[in-house]
Design a protein around this motif. Structure first.
Motif, PDB file in Angstrom:
ATOM      1  N   HIS A  21      -3.351  -6.867  -8.141  1.00  0.00           N
ATOM      2  CA  HIS A  21      -2.646  -5.593  -8.287  1.00  0.00           C
ATOM      3  C   HIS A  21      -1.183  -5.808  -8.643  1.00  0.00           C
ATOM      4  CE1 HIS A  21      -5.727  -2.686  -7.361  1.00  0.00           C
ATOM      5  NE2 HIS A  21      -6.145  -3.478  -6.382  1.00  0.00           N
ATOM      6  N   PHE A  22      -0.535  -6.765  -7.989  1.00  0.00           N
ATOM      7  CA  PHE A  22       0.865  -7.049  -8.279  1.00  0.00           C
ATOM      8  C   PHE A  22       1.029  -7.473  -9.742  1.00  0.00           C
ATOM      9  CE2 PHE A  22       4.365 -10.124  -8.561  1.00  0.00           C
ATOM     10  CZ  PHE A  22       5.427  -9.292  -8.219  1.00  0.00           C
ATOM     11  N   ALA A  23       0.213  -8.414 -10.186  1.00  0.00           N
ATOM     12  CA  ALA A  23       0.313  -8.906 -11.568  1.00  0.00           C
ATOM     13  C   ALA A  23       0.061  -7.785 -12.576  1.00  0.00           C
ATOM     14  CB  ALA A  23      -0.668 -10.056 -11.790  1.00  0.00           C
ATOM     15  N   ASN A  24      -0.919  -6.932 -12.306  1.00  0.00           N
ATOM     16  CA  ASN A  24      -1.201  -5.822 -13.213  1.00  0.00           C
ATOM     17  C   ASN A  24      -0.063  -4.811 -13.243  1.00  0.00           C
ATOM     18  OD1 ASN A  24      -3.747  -6.487 -14.331  1.00  0.00           O
ATOM     19  ND2 ASN A  24      -4.711  -5.963 -12.396  1.00  0.00           N
ATOM     20  N   ASP A  25       0.590  -4.592 -12.110  1.00  0.00           N
ATOM     21  CA  ASP A  25       1.672  -3.621 -12.052  1.00  0.00           C
ATOM     22  C   ASP A  25       2.926  -4.089 -12.789  1.00  0.00           C
ATOM     23  OD1 ASP A  25       0.066  -1.943 -10.596  1.00  0.00           O
ATOM     24  OD2 ASP A  25       1.054  -2.321  -8.671  1.00  0.00           O
ATOM     25  N   ILE A  26       3.142  -5.399 -12.870  1.00  0.00           N
ATOM     26  CA  ILE A  26       4.365  -5.902 -13.498  1.00  0.00           C
ATOM     27  C   ILE A  26       4.116  -6.547 -14.859  1.00  0.00           C
ATOM     28  CG2 ILE A  26       5.481  -6.247 -11.254  1.00  0.00           C
ATOM     29  CD1 ILE A  26       5.072  -9.349 -11.917  1.00  0.00           C
ATOM     30  N   VAL A  27       2.904  -6.423 -15.364  1.00  0.00           N
ATOM     31  CA  VAL A  27       2.512  -7.166 -16.576  1.00  0.00           C
ATOM     32  C   VAL A  27       3.439  -6.918 -17.762  1.00  0.00           C
ATOM     33  CG1 VAL A  27       0.851  -5.463 -17.458  1.00  0.00           C
ATOM     34  CG2 VAL A  27       0.514  -7.896 -17.955  1.00  0.00           C
ATOM     35  N   GLU A  28       4.014  -5.745 -17.875  1.00  0.00           N
ATOM     36  CA  GLU A  28       4.862  -5.446 -19.027  1.00  0.00           C
ATOM     37  C   GLU A  28       6.339  -5.736 -18.771  1.00  0.00           C
ATOM     38  OE1 GLU A  28       3.928  -1.513 -20.370  1.00  0.00           O
ATOM     39  OE2 GLU A  28       1.868  -2.068 -20.854  1.00  0.00           O
ATOM     40  N   LEU A  29       6.672  -6.245 -17.600  1.00  0.00           N
ATOM     41  CA  LEU A  29       8.062  -6.542 -17.271  1.00  0.00           C
ATOM     42  C   LEU A  29       8.408  -7.984 -17.595  1.00  0.00           C
ATOM     43  CD1 LEU A  29       8.425  -4.910 -13.732  1.00  0.00           C
ATOM     44  CD2 LEU A  29       8.908  -3.884 -15.957  1.00  0.00           C
ATOM     45  N   LEU A  88       0.823  -1.212   0.000  1.00  0.00           N
ATOM     46  CA  LEU A  88       0.000   0.000   0.000  1.00  0.00           C
ATOM     47  C   LEU A  88       0.857   1.262   0.000  1.00  0.00           C
ATOM     48  CD1 LEU A  88      -2.719  -1.064   2.592  1.00  0.00           C
ATOM     49  CD2 LEU A  88      -2.798  -1.250   0.098  1.00  0.00           C
ATOM     50  N   GLU A  89       2.100   1.133   0.432  1.00  0.00           N
ATOM     51  CA  GLU A  89       3.012   2.270   0.472  1.00  0.00           C
ATOM     52  C   GLU A  89       3.962   2.308  -0.714  1.00  0.00           C
ATOM     53  OE1 GLU A  89       4.914   1.831   4.256  1.00  0.00           O
ATOM     54  OE2 GLU A  89       3.138   2.482   5.370  1.00  0.00           O
ATOM     55  N   THR A  90       3.904   1.301  -1.570  1.00  0.00           N
ATOM     56  CA  THR A  90       4.774   1.231  -2.745  1.00  0.00           C
ATOM     57  C   THR A  90       3.990   1.740  -3.940  1.00  0.00           C
ATOM     58  OG1 THR A  90       5.853  -0.680  -1.767  1.00  0.00           O
ATOM     59  CG2 THR A  90       6.267  -0.277  -4.106  1.00  0.00           C
ATOM     60  N   LYS A  91       4.272   2.972  -4.340  1.00  0.00           N
ATOM     61  CA  LYS A  91       3.493   3.626  -5.403  1.00  0.00           C
ATOM     62  C   LYS A  91       3.767   3.044  -6.787  1.00  0.00           C
ATOM     63  CE  LYS A  91       1.635   6.449  -2.527  1.00  0.00           C
ATOM     64  NZ  LYS A  91       0.469   5.988  -1.881  1.00  0.00           N
ATOM     65  N   ASP A  92       5.000   2.582  -7.015  1.00  0.00           N
ATOM     66  CA  ASP A  92       5.368   2.085  -8.340  1.00  0.00           C
ATOM     67  C   ASP A  92       6.015   0.712  -8.195  1.00  0.00           C
ATOM     68  OD1 ASP A  92       6.197   1.654 -10.932  1.00  0.00           O
ATOM     69  OD2 ASP A  92       7.270   3.547 -11.123  1.00  0.00           O
ATOM     70  N   MET A  93       5.192  -0.321  -8.195  1.00  0.00           N
ATOM     71  CA  MET A  93       5.685  -1.681  -7.999  1.00  0.00           C
ATOM     72  C   MET A  93       6.609  -2.107  -9.133  1.00  0.00           C
ATOM     73  SD  MET A  93       5.820  -4.149  -5.865  1.00  0.00           S
ATOM     74  CE  MET A  93       4.573  -3.658  -4.710  1.00  0.00           C
ATOM     75  N   ALA A  94       6.338  -1.656 -10.350  1.00  0.00           N
ATOM     76  CA  ALA A  94       7.202  -2.015 -11.478  1.00  0.00           C
ATOM     77  C   ALA A  94       8.617  -1.492 -11.251  1.00  0.00           C
ATOM     78  CB  ALA A  94       6.632  -1.487 -12.789  1.00  0.00           C
ATOM     79  N   SER A  95       8.747  -0.267 -10.796  1.00  0.00           N
ATOM     80  CA  SER A  95      10.076   0.296 -10.513  1.00  0.00           C
ATOM     81  C   SER A  95      10.754  -0.450  -9.373  1.00  0.00           C
ATOM     82  CB  SER A  95       9.980   1.778 -10.162  1.00  0.00           C
ATOM     83  OG  SER A  95       9.606   2.517 -11.293  1.00  0.00           O
ATOM     84  N   PHE A  96       9.978  -0.810  -8.365  1.00  0.00           N
ATOM     85  CA  PHE A  96      10.536  -1.581  -7.259  1.00  0.00           C
ATOM     86  C   PHE A  96      11.112  -2.897  -7.774  1.00  0.00           C
ATOM     87  CE2 PHE A  96       9.923  -5.050  -4.240  1.00  0.00           C
ATOM     88  CZ  PHE A  96      10.767  -4.643  -3.222  1.00  0.00           C
ATOM     89  N   VAL A  97      10.342  -3.624  -8.571  1.00  0.00           N
ATOM     90  CA  VAL A  97      10.780  -4.921  -9.082  1.00  0.00           C
ATOM     91  C   VAL A  97      11.984  -4.755 -10.006  1.00  0.00           C
ATOM     92  CG1 VAL A  97      10.101  -6.901 -10.514  1.00  0.00           C
ATOM     93  CG2 VAL A  97       8.540  -6.023  -8.765  1.00  0.00           C
ATOM     94  N   LYS A  98      11.959  -3.729 -10.850  1.00  0.00           N
ATOM     95  CA  LYS A  98      13.104  -3.490 -11.754  1.00  0.00           C
ATOM     96  C   LYS A  98      14.374  -3.186 -10.976  1.00  0.00           C
ATOM     97  CE  LYS A  98      10.860  -0.597 -14.588  1.00  0.00           C
ATOM     98  NZ  LYS A  98      10.630   0.345 -15.704  1.00  0.00           N
ATOM     99  N   GLY A  99      14.253  -2.628  -9.784  1.00  0.00           N
ATOM    100  CA  GLY A  99      15.413  -2.275  -8.977  1.00  0.00           C
ATOM    101  C   GLY A  99      16.013  -3.421  -8.189  1.00  0.00           C
ATOM    102  N   LEU A 100      15.396  -4.586  -8.224  1.00  0.00           N
ATOM    103  CA  LEU A 100      15.914  -5.737  -7.484  1.00  0.00           C
ATOM    104  C   LEU A 100      17.066  -6.394  -8.235  1.00  0.00           C
ATOM    105  CD1 LEU A 100      12.568  -7.445  -6.400  1.00  0.00           C
ATOM    106  CD2 LEU A 100      14.042  -5.946  -5.035  1.00  0.00           C
ATOM    107  N   ASN A 101      17.910  -7.073  -7.491  1.00  0.00           N
ATOM    108  CA  ASN A 101      18.965  -7.885  -8.100  1.00  0.00           C
ATOM    109  C   ASN A 101      18.333  -9.165  -8.635  1.00  0.00           C
ATOM    110  OD1 ASN A 101      21.138  -6.143  -7.389  1.00  0.00           O
ATOM    111  ND2 ASN A 101      21.024  -6.930  -5.303  1.00  0.00           N
ATOM    112  N   PRO A 102      18.895  -9.743  -9.690  1.00  0.00           N
ATOM    113  CA  PRO A 102      18.290 -10.946 -10.279  1.00  0.00           C
ATOM    114  C   PRO A 102      18.159 -12.118  -9.314  1.00  0.00           C
ATOM    115  CG  PRO A 102      19.978 -10.054 -11.725  1.00  0.00           C
ATOM    116  CD  PRO A 102      20.052  -9.284 -10.445  1.00  0.00           C
ATOM    117  N   GLU A 103      19.022 -12.197  -8.312  1.00  0.00           N
ATOM    118  CA  GLU A 103      18.955 -13.316  -7.375  1.00  0.00           C
ATOM    119  C   GLU A 103      17.968 -13.077  -6.232  1.00  0.00           C
ATOM    120  OE1 GLU A 103      22.205 -10.570  -6.049  1.00  0.00           O
ATOM    121  OE2 GLU A 103      21.719 -11.479  -7.962  1.00  0.00           O
ATOM    122  N   ASP A 104      17.412 -11.872  -6.136  1.00  0.00           N
ATOM    123  CA  ASP A 104      16.422 -11.576  -5.102  1.00  0.00           C
ATOM    124  C   ASP A 104      15.134 -12.355  -5.367  1.00  0.00           C
ATOM    125  OD1 ASP A 104      18.133  -9.810  -3.794  1.00  0.00           O
ATOM    126  OD2 ASP A 104      17.344  -8.065  -4.854  1.00  0.00           O
TER     127      ASP A 104
END
Length: 118
Positions: A65-73, A36-52
């Motif tokens: 909501h999670f699936a919709n936020d990352i659908v294009e990644l 609820l406090e993460t405004k841009d889940m796609a940016s959060f996921v893009k910022g993770l290391n591949p092993e995370d």
């Protein structure tokens, strides 16, 4: 690092408590992320290391909501779902995929999702 994405409103307001209680079974340090406090889940996921590792703890709404936020990644991280909602239809429909910790691997479910505009 393991990231537990939790929705404190899931399960009638018990989502954070449920996620933290469940995560004890991992026997390792995790980082909790309030969705609820993460405004841009796609940016959060893009910022993770591949092993995370991403663990979505919530109900069907949280997962939606999670699936919709990352659908294009093209997410390379391992992703899992842990039920922590009041309905948990996704869990009931896919519980045969659960591992010994109650996690359903998500990667195959969130790839190539259809996009519907209404």
């Amino acid at each position: 690092m393991k990231y537990v994405l939790m929705n404190p409103r899931a399960n009638n307001g018990l989502g954070e408590q449920d996620a933290r209680e469940w995560a004890k079974c991992l026997n390792e340090e995790v980082t909790y992320v309030n969705v609820l406090e993460t405004k841009d889940m796609a940016s959060f996921v893009k910022g993770l290391n591949p092993e995370d590792v991403i663990i979505v703890a919530g109900g069907d709404g949280t997962l939606n909501h999670f699936a919709n936020d990352i659908v294009e990644l093209d997410v390379k991280n391992e992703m899992y779902y842990v039920k922590s909602g009041s309905g948990n239809d996704f869990y009931r429909d896919n519980k045969e995929h659960c591992n010994e910790l109650g996690m359903i691997p998500l990667n195959k479910f969130v790839q190539n999702l259809p996009i519907v505009h209404v």
